[in-house]
Design a protein around this motif. Sequence first.
Motif, short mmCIF file in Angstrom:
data_model
loop_
_atom_site.label_atom_id
_atom_site.label_comp_id
_atom_site.label_asym_id
_atom_site.label_seq_id
_atom_site.Cartn_x
_atom_site.Cartn_y
_atom_site.Cartn_z
N ILE A 191 4.24 99.44 23.22
CA ILE A 191 5.15 100.50 22.81
C ILE A 191 6.31 99.87 22.03
N SER A 192 6.80 100.57 21.01
CA SER A 192 7.99 100.07 20.33
C SER A 192 9.06 101.15 20.38
N LEU A 193 10.29 100.69 20.60
CA LEU A 193 11.40 101.61 20.84
C LEU A 193 12.51 101.32 19.83
N LYS A 194 13.08 102.38 19.27
CA LYS A 194 14.02 102.21 18.16
C LYS A 194 15.42 102.62 18.62
N PRO A 195 16.32 101.63 18.82
CA PRO A 195 17.70 101.98 19.15
C PRO A 195 18.45 102.45 17.90
N ASP A 196 19.77 102.79 18.10
CA ASP A 196 20.56 103.35 16.98
C ASP A 196 20.61 102.41 15.78
N ASP A 197 20.79 101.11 16.06
CA ASP A 197 20.87 100.14 14.96
C ASP A 197 19.80 99.07 15.17
N GLY A 198 19.54 98.30 14.15
CA GLY A 198 18.59 97.18 14.29
C GLY A 198 17.14 97.65 14.32
N PRO A 199 16.24 96.69 14.32
CA PRO A 199 14.81 97.02 14.26
C PRO A 199 14.27 97.50 15.61
N ALA A 200 13.04 97.99 15.63
CA ALA A 200 12.39 98.43 16.87
C ALA A 200 12.17 97.24 17.81
N ILE A 201 12.16 97.53 19.10
CA ILE A 201 11.96 96.49 20.10
C ILE A 201 10.65 96.79 20.83
N PHE A 202 9.82 95.75 21.01
CA PHE A 202 8.49 95.96 21.61
C PHE A 202 8.52 95.72 23.11
N ALA A 203 7.84 96.59 23.83
CA ALA A 203 7.85 96.48 25.30
C ALA A 203 6.51 96.94 25.87
N HIS A 204 6.45 97.06 27.20
CA HIS A 204 5.21 97.47 27.88
C HIS A 204 5.43 98.81 28.57
N LYS A 205 4.60 99.77 28.26
CA LYS A 205 4.72 101.10 28.87
C LYS A 205 4.73 101.02 30.39
N ALA A 206 3.85 100.18 30.96
CA ALA A 206 3.73 100.13 32.42
C ALA A 206 5.05 99.72 33.07
N VAL A 207 5.75 98.78 32.44
CA VAL A 207 7.03 98.33 33.00
C VAL A 207 8.06 99.45 32.92
N LEU A 208 8.19 100.06 31.75
CA LEU A 208 9.16 101.14 31.58
C LEU A 208 8.86 102.29 32.54
N ALA A 209 7.58 102.68 32.63
CA ALA A 209 7.21 103.83 33.46
C ALA A 209 7.42 103.56 34.94
N SER A 210 7.22 102.29 35.36
CA SER A 210 7.37 102.03 36.79
C SER A 210 8.83 101.87 37.20
N ARG A 211 9.72 101.62 36.23
CA ARG A 211 11.14 101.45 36.56
C ARG A 211 11.93 102.75 36.46
N SER A 212 11.46 103.68 35.62
CA SER A 212 12.25 104.88 35.36
C SER A 212 11.35 106.11 35.25
N PRO A 213 11.62 107.13 36.09
CA PRO A 213 10.81 108.36 36.01
C PRO A 213 10.99 109.08 34.66
N ILE A 214 12.13 108.86 34.02
CA ILE A 214 12.36 109.51 32.73
C ILE A 214 11.48 108.86 31.66
N PHE A 215 11.48 107.52 31.63
CA PHE A 215 10.59 106.82 30.70
C PHE A 215 9.14 107.21 30.99
N LYS A 216 8.81 107.34 32.27
CA LYS A 216 7.44 107.70 32.65
C LYS A 216 7.04 109.03 32.00
N THR A 217 7.94 110.01 32.08
CA THR A 217 7.66 111.32 31.49
C THR A 217 7.56 111.24 29.97
N ILE A 218 8.53 110.54 29.35
CA ILE A 218 8.51 110.39 27.89
C ILE A 218 7.18 109.76 27.45
N LEU A 219 6.79 108.71 28.17
CA LEU A 219 5.59 107.97 27.75
C LEU A 219 4.31 108.74 28.02
#
Lengths: 274, 274
Positions: free
Chosen positions: B108-136
């Motif tokens: 997954i790549s995520l785009k903050p307000d400034d700078g380039p997109a940052i690459f991460a793992h859906k499983a990590v985001l989803a297991s740490r935050s129910p909001i990320f889980k829903t978004i993903l």
Amino acid sequence: MPCLVCGSSDTTYMNLHHTFFYPPQISSPGAGSLCSSCKDGSKKLMDFLQELDKNPEKPPLVTFRPKGLSSALCWLKVLKEKGDLSNERLGFLEEISFAFENRIHTDISLKPDDGPAIFAHKAVLASRSPIFKTILEADGCKAPPTEAISLPGISSQEFKSLLSFLYRGTLPDEEFRKHAHALLVASDKYDIPFLRKKCELQILGNLESSNVFEVLKLSQNCSSETLKKNALEAIVMHHEEILSSKEYVEFGHSNPDLVMEISWALSKKLSNTT
Amino acid sequence: MPCLVCGSSDTTYMNLHHTFFYPPQISSPGAGSLCSSCKDGSKKLMDFLQELDKNPEKPPLVTFRPKGLSSALCWLKVLKEKGDLSNERLGFLEEISFAFENRIHTDISLKPDDGPAIFAHKAVLASRSPIFKTILEADGCKAPPTEAISLPGISSQEFKSLLSFLYRGTLPDEEFRKHAHALLVASDKYDIPFLRKKCELQILGNLESSNVFEVLKLSQNCSSETLKKNALEAIVMHHEEILSSKEYVEFGHSNPDLVMEISWALSKKLSNTT
């Protein structure tokens, strides 16, 4: 007269200062004294605190610690607090096992010897094991998540335990005891030192006459010097019982190298005792 | 006469047993005694050990613990050993941050307000935050890893710190101090209680007159009762200095609700002191 610290009545009152610097003596009635448990405890406490103070990573709080028994209290509180913080962080980190157990965003499926494929996350496997990392880099682009990578030599139950350990860094006791041998083989095959250490501790905790040959063979298959050393020591210690067993004859026929190791260990012991 | 335990010379020797059960008294010369630090330490140690013993999760080793000061040593060793084991497990679990830092199998790549997109793992985001889980879950099937999900309201640096925390459960002190306010907002937005707690502790550790209004506003934005309570207490404690400042006038004009809260806090204090 009750102990100065815990107030208990102990028949072996000793004046602690005297036991440190002079020959022990029973304190006279009326003089302050410590019971034997507090006396022994305080001596060992002071030694242990000196050891803790040598730790280069000691928390800053302890730099300005008070002296004597107050410093023991200080260290106890620091260690308790650090432990509580670590536990909270562990709880947070192992939440990723939720994604494994509920197959959330899994991107790889792995096929053990029996049973259906198991779904997991490449990132978790690759970060825990350099061998998985290499396998996944090679197959990563080719294999879609629905196509399973085969994992020969490991059963479905054992592989589930392996994955559970990779996600949580621990396993329920009963499960660990059951699969410790298979997990040690896996830790060796996939190069996971933390799992290897845990398996060795688990296996040594259950080492006995009835499984000593199995452990010795395992130690050779997994190049575990720790297991080999401990198994040989157990054999030498209980040599009469173990070497007169039927199992030894069977074991000996198929493991001549290990029998030679046993003979060397016995010979060394004999030299040291005569 | 030196202390029975640490051997130090302290002018305020007390017979500890007497301080527990009778009015304090200076022990007579020749009687065994403890220095004030050991006396105070041993009393508090025994109290602390009683607290530890009440813990339903105490390790089994401690069930058969010896009494008095020997039990303090026993607990120190248990806590030290548990701490070492936790640290090893933490080290093993946080290795997954390697996959984040080196972009291994990111999905997954995520785009903050400034700078380039940052690459991460859906499983990590989803297991740490129910909001990320829903978004993903909503976007999971649609967005390919190369297409970034936008994350408004967070800068590139802040988002990198957030992700680093999600993978490791901790952050370097300097980085935490710098981004604590933004991370608290993120912990609120993405519902990450462990991060929220850490941010509150970090912010409270740096609460002072110069930032108390900022913290009070933050406490309202993030519904943090802990921060609000502490900020109001600080304002009441230093009311003369803080309420006569220019900043208060500016703050007051744009935050009438919070000024009302300040007035209630002052009124309560006044009632309690008169």
